[in-house]
Design a protein around this motif. Structure first.
Motif, PDB file in Angstrom:
ATOM      1  N   PHE A   1       0.896  -1.116   0.134  1.00  0.00           N
ATOM      2  CA  PHE A   1      -0.112   0.122   0.112  1.00  0.00           C
ATOM      3  C   PHE A   1       1.055   1.135  -0.035  1.00  0.00           C
ATOM      4  O   PHE A   1       1.478   1.647   1.099  1.00  0.00           O
ATOM      5  CB  PHE A   1      -0.930   0.065   1.242  1.00  0.00           C
ATOM      6  N   ARG A   2       0.948   1.700  -1.124  1.00  0.00           N
ATOM      7  CA  ARG A   2       1.857   2.974  -1.119  1.00  0.00           C
ATOM      8  C   ARG A   2       1.459   3.423  -2.772  1.00  0.00           C
ATOM      9  O   ARG A   2       0.691   2.799  -3.494  1.00  0.00           O
ATOM     10  CB  ARG A   2       3.026   3.040  -0.960  1.00  0.00           C
ATOM     11  N   ASP A   3       2.260   4.701  -3.037  1.00  0.00           N
ATOM     12  CA  ASP A   3       2.041   5.337  -4.170  1.00  0.00           C
ATOM     13  C   ASP A   3       1.979   4.563  -5.360  1.00  0.00           C
ATOM     14  O   ASP A   3       1.213   4.583  -6.450  1.00  0.00           O
ATOM     15  CB  ASP A   3       2.881   6.672  -4.246  1.00  0.00           C
TER      16      ASP A   3
ATOM     17  N   ALA B   1       3.318   6.807   3.213  1.00  0.00           N
ATOM     18  CA  ALA B   1       4.176   5.440   3.130  1.00  0.00           C
ATOM     19  C   ALA B   1       5.153   5.697   1.985  1.00  0.00           C
ATOM     20  O   ALA B   1       6.311   5.094   2.023  1.00  0.00           O
ATOM     21  CB  ALA B   1       3.399   4.418   2.902  1.00  0.00           C
ATOM     22  N   SER B   2       4.993   6.247   0.839  1.00  0.00           N
ATOM     23  CA  SER B   2       5.717   6.141  -0.464  1.00  0.00           C
ATOM     24  C   SER B   2       6.668   7.695  -0.035  1.00  0.00           C
ATOM     25  O   SER B   2       7.985   7.635  -0.367  1.00  0.00           O
ATOM     26  CB  SER B   2       4.960   6.376  -1.574  1.00  0.00           C
TER      27      SER B   2
ATOM     28  N   ARG C   1      10.456   7.891  -1.447  1.00  0.00           N
ATOM     29  CA  ARG C   1      11.188   8.919  -2.228  1.00  0.00           C
ATOM     30  C   ARG C   1      10.837  10.255  -1.631  1.00  0.00           C
ATOM     31  O   ARG C   1       9.947  10.153  -0.771  1.00  0.00           O
ATOM     32  CB  ARG C   1      10.701   8.889  -3.635  1.00  0.00           C
TER      33      ARG C   1
ATOM     34  N   GLY D   1      11.803   1.574  -1.309  1.00  0.00           N
ATOM     35  CA  GLY D   1      10.630   2.067  -1.848  1.00  0.00           C
ATOM     36  C   GLY D   1       9.991   3.507  -1.541  1.00  0.00           C
ATOM     37  O   GLY D   1       9.070   3.935  -2.281  1.00  0.00           O
TER      38      GLY D   1
END
Lengths: 604, 422
Positions: A92-94, B119-120, B36, B34
């Motif tokens: 679950f991320r971009d 999260a990203s 950035r 993962g």
């Protein structure tokens, strides 16, 4: 992680379909209903690249894909730790999936959580299109965000599913065609991975063996029978090549690849001296070796706390019932989630009934109906309980047919089965001798006196349930009750003639050639006439020659019926009549009741 | 989470300071697998420049996503469309920027969406924050709850008259404690520094070393001569001709005249000054050459497109048409649709292409934002609208683009009597 549901659109024989999965699902259904399609869909979604074969036009529903046609398979994955997206950042991320919620009661997916019982879910999809100019099929595996997002091949960018996540899911599949004889061999990727996962060092072993093969102790070219020829050949070669090439005979191409390709697994039974190659062993061993190796691999994964899903087609292949049982129980306890598709009601009966689903494909629409939605409520009568427990195998077998016939009681169930066998054992090539009953109609072992309740219990499981009741007041009562309730769902109730029961019908059958048939019935005190036989069939008192519920006598009578041509023909006509009426075709043996058209009365 | 903000005038090194803050943050909170850094800007030009700067940041190794805030909003909206539907947000298409940003703001206010972004992208960097309109500011505020935000802004450089007082600057001053940078690094020409400071304070700018307010060149030939002389005496380096308004055509005429022939007593020129195109003009130029009926079958459309010169946008348009035919089974196209696709491809190419490198360029103040040049000539016509504050900001933004020198040419004496010159 586990898969909760799968939707299939325009893939092979399925135009539209939805299947829900439980931790250990067993799919049953008639041939061609889509069991393999479901498993192939899972392979396309979750299989590692090697498992995906190239798609062709026949994989598109209708076999003639137009530019805008799409195959779309969508799966919902649940079982995330604590249902917390923060603990699964690689899901679950971009650049991966978005957060969704699965409602276990209704089996639907929602963008926001409205109930703490809902589980965190991620949806993955596979889409394919046929590119007419190049005749190739373009495919894509991606994260499915929302149903309203349009076609992924038209400008819209989709978030691809990375190969690493697919490996993490650990989906493995054993198809029905179990023909590998080289599985337990270094040439097999599966074998190498099992050994590697178990911290084995196959590469060093292979290299050591390769070196031995390069420099064998007994060199073939030095064998006293071959060396003269070899020497002369070498001499000839010297005349043509400056570099004096000499011949050396070696087993394999003396590189690791050649070695891996040539290794053949052998098995020795009872520790015999000379093991035989796998191909020469029975189909059971051949069939099982891949499966059991896969199980070992799965065990290593589960021990390493990794995911392992297994899909297995037809565990009943090549092994006897006891081993089928062992196999199914073993894979279910050793994998996180399993999917078994089977033709065997016995295998299906091994599983937890809530995991057994009947797959049905009606005109391209695929549905899966669980045999039991959940545990039976406490007040369920015994007559219904038995259908799903003691008589589970018979119930599942019946439900796999095109029509389900629910008679009044156990006796009727037995007799129908015996008549079918008698007729089938005495068939010939003539078309008029064909009996289609067994192929299309499944019979439920109804508990005495509960036909109405049984119809109610079976209706959700099958779209074409037919009831069969006696012509006595009790039977007529049942028929009226059913008709009033609008049951069964096929709208067809069969009834024996007024005042008559099944035993009277047996009498009618024997009446076709009573003189020849009656004496051949091998029971004590053979009946003198048909009326006598019928009376004895209805009588339970053994002292006076009562035959009711005496199965061996039933068999004897049925045997005699089959052996007699006229009686056999009459039985056949009866069975075919039942089949035709169930199909909605008019048949002279059953006439609709003028008051209630749903009830068809037997009219010999 | 946390906000670190930096404020300061033009050329004070805000972007540089942002990079420093980023490095500091990465030391204490390195990125996991993962993850950035997300860098958001308002315009594509600044996005490219920021991307260049970020590439050289240590410890980052290119793990950065540079995006315009509108594009980011579209990404959020596109992926969370299901949730947007549930929240009763009306559907929006990619081109409706404000509505998409509003939807994205609403979505980012949902904890599950914000956590998903975080999260990203645990670190979000925003340059030129003062230009963010309320919908976009809303997005940033929602994000700031879950990520570490690094924001640079200067109120005086906001050219949007609706953003006064500036909402982002107000928010920063309230919720973060912005660092203020004062030392101008872009230039050390005292005249330029003084003039910029003067305009910012509301006073009249005076001539000085590096800054010259030239006598009014009411007529185009006179203005052209002044421009030609300025270019001739520049002693190397690039020059930008900046104008606050294209209406009235004063600046366009001057530049056009400059290309025609030598001017004035010194006979300087001719000089070709390249106008920074905008998307619409370029697209119109291409479309003018397209021979296509209002409604055409696929084959005719492809033929018409193939007959055009093979530039990037044309090839992309042709490939789009072919995809529509083969992947979607379409048989007919309207001219309006093809024109829209061409326009979109032109703007996409500009977004992702590099700045054209010409020594002499002409552009509007908007286009000059966030950039720097060796020398600047400002052409100030009659038709500059807006109130005094707005005009001061326009002039400030224009002259602070210069590193070495700046000349200002006004169209008439009257202009000098009012703000921002007085």
């Amino acid at each position: 992680m586990e898969i909760a549901s799968l939707t299939i659109e325009k893939f092979r024989g399925v135009r539209d379909g939805m299947v829900r999965f439980s931790p250990h699902t067993v799919l049953v259904g008639a041939n061609n209903c889509g069991k393999t399609t479901v498993i192939e869909a899972l392979a396309l979604l979750f299989g590692r690249d090697r498992m995906i074969r190239q798609l062709t036009e026949h994989d598109f529903h209708g076999s003639d894909p137009q530019p805008a046609d799409r195959i779309r398979l969508t799966a919902t994955v649940i079982g995330f730790h604590d249902d917390d997206p923060a603990q699964h950042p690689d899901w679950f991320r971009d650049d991966r999936g978005i957060v969704k919620w699965w409602n276990p009661t209704t089996g639907t997916v929602h963008p926001a959580r409205a109930d703490p019982a809902w589980k965190l879910a991620c949806q993955i999809a596979f889409s394919a299109r046929f590119h007419r100019p190049s005749l190739e099929v373009e495919t894509m595996r991606y994260f499915h965000d929302d149903d309203s997002v349009g076609d992924v091949f038209d400008d819209e960018t989709a978030t691809p599913l990375p190969a690493r996540l697919i490996r993490e899911l650990g989906f493995f599949f054993v198809p029905a065609a179990r023909t590998w004889d080289r599985t337990v061999s270094f040439g097999s990727e599966l074998f190498r991975r099992v050994v590697a996962a178990g911290h084995g060092q196959p590469s060093e072993s292979v290299l050591a063996e390769r070196d031995r093969l390069r420099a064998p102790e007994a060199r073939l070219e030095q064998d006293e029978r071959l060396s003269p020829i070899v020497d002369r050949l070498n001499q000839e070669l010297r005349g043509f090549f400056r570099t004096n090439p000499t011949l050396h005979l070696r087993v394999t191409a003396t590189d690791s690849n050649g070695l891996l390709e040539s290794v053949v697994s052998h098995y020795a039974h009872y520790g015999a001296d000379v093991p035989l190659p796998a191909k020469r062993h029975g189909s059971g061993l051949l069939s099982l070796q891949h499966l059991l190796l896969l199980l070992q691999f799965g065990r290593l994964r589960v021990e390493a706390d990794e995911n392992f899903w297994m899909a297995l087609e037809e565990p009943e292949l090549h092994v006897p019932p006891a081993l089928q049982r062992r196999l199914v129980h073993r894979i279910q306890s050793l994998s996180r989630q399993t999917l078994v598709s089977t033709h065997s009601p016995m295998v299906a009966a091994l599983a937890d009934p809530s995991g057994v689903a009947v797959l049905r494909n009606e005109g391209g629409v695929l549905t899966s109906v669980p045999l039991l939605q959940s545990t039976l409520p406490a007040d369920t009568p015994n007559s219904i309980r038995k259908l799903f427990q003691v008589n589970r195998v018979e119930t599942i077998a019946a439900v796999m047919h095109d029509f389900v016939l629910i008679p009044e009681g156990r006796t009727d169930y037995e007799w129908l089965g015996l008549l079918v066998r008698a007729v089938d054992l005495h068939q010939s090539w003539a078309a008029v001798d064909e009996c289609r009953f067994d192929a299309f109609v499944g019979v439920i072992p109804t508990h005495d006196g509960s036909v109405v309740r049984t119809v109610a219990a079976m209706s959700p499981l099958h779209p074409r349930v037919v009831a069969l009741v006696d012509g006595d007041p009790e039977g007529v009562g049942y028929a009226d009750a059913l008709a009033a309730a609008g049951a069964p769902n096929s709208g067809i109730i069969l009834r024996w003639a007024d005042g008559q029961m099944l035993e009277d019908v047996i009498g009618w059958i024997i009446d076709a050639d009573a003189a020849a048939c009656l004496p051949t019935i091998p029971i004590d005190n053979p009946p003198a006439n048909v009326a006598d036989l019928v009376a004895r069939l209805k009588d339970e008192v053994r002292a006076t020659g009562g035959l009711k519920k005496d199965s061996s006598s039933y068999e004897a009578i049925a045997g005699a019926v089959g052996a007699n041509e006229a009686c056999c023909a009459r039985s056949r006509s009866l069975l075919n009549a039942i089949t035709e009426v169930a199909q909605g075709i008019d048949n002279p043996l059953f006439v609709a009741d003028p008051d209630q058209s749903a009830i068809k009365v037997f009219n010999p | 989470m946390t906000i670190q903000a930096v404020e300061g005038g033009a050329g004070c090194g805000k972007t540089y300071r942002l990079m420093e803050m980023l490095v500091e943050r990465l030391e204490t909170h390195p990125l996991s697998a993962g993850q950035r850094v997300l860098a958001l800007t308002f315009m594509h030009g600044s996005r490219r420049r920021l991307s260049e700067r970020l590439r050289s940041v240590a410890n980052l190794h290119g793990r950065v996503e540079c995006c315009t805030i509108d594009a980011f909003a579209w990404r959020i909206y596109r992926r969370w469309r299901g949730l947007a539907g549930l929240l009763a947000v009306a559907p929006a298409t990619e081109g409706e920027f404000d509505r998409v940003c509003e939807a994205a703001g609403l979505l980012l206010e949902q904890p599950q969406v914000c956590a998903w972004v975080a999260a990203s992208f645990p670190i979000v960097l925003v340059d030129e924050g003062q230009d963010l309109k309320p919908e976009r500011l809303r997005m940033l505020k929602a994000l700031a709850d879950s990520v570490h935000a690094l924001i640079a802004a200067d109120e005086f450089q906001c050219l949007d008259q609706t953003l006064r007082p500036n909402p982002l600057v107000a928010w920063l001053q309230q919720d973060a404690e912005p660092e203020t940078l004062v030392q101008v690094r872009r230039t050390n020409a005292p005249g330029l520094l003084a003039a910029a400071a003067a305009i910012r304070a509301g006073n009249a700018p005076m001539n000085g070393a590096g800054f010259k307010l030239l006598p009014p060149g009411a007529s185009v030939p006179l203005a052209t001569t002044l421009l030609a002389n300025a270019i001739a005496w520049r002693q190397g380096g690039d020059v930008a001709v900046i104008t606050p308004a294209l209406q009235g055509g004063f600046a366009t005429s001057v530049v056009a005249r400059l290309a025609e022939g030598p001017c004035g007593k010194q006979q300087n020129g001719p000089y070709t000054v390249q106008w920074e195109g905008n998307d619409r003009d370029e697209a119109q130029a291409i479309i003018a050459g397209l021979e296509l009926a209002a409604d055409a079958p696929a084959a005719a459309t492809c033929a018409a497109l193939r007959a055009m010169p093979r530039t990037g946008p044309m090839r992309a348009t042709l490939s789009w048409v072919e995809n529509q035919v083969h992947a979607c089974g379409r048989g007919n196209f309207t001219r309006a649709e093809i024109e829209a696709v061409i326009a979109r491809q032109v703007s996409l190419r500009r977004q992702h292409g590099s700045d054209a490198s010409h020594q002499l360029r002409a552009m509007t103040v908007q286009q000059a934002k966030n950039r720097e040049f060796e020398g600047v000539v400002v052409i100030w016509p009659f038709q500059v609208g807006g109130d005094a504050e707005h005009r001061r900001r326009l002039l400030y933004n224009a002259i602070t683009r210069a590193k070495r020198w700046c000349h200002v040419i006004v169209q008439s004496q009257n202009i000098l009597a009012a703000a921002p010159f007085a």
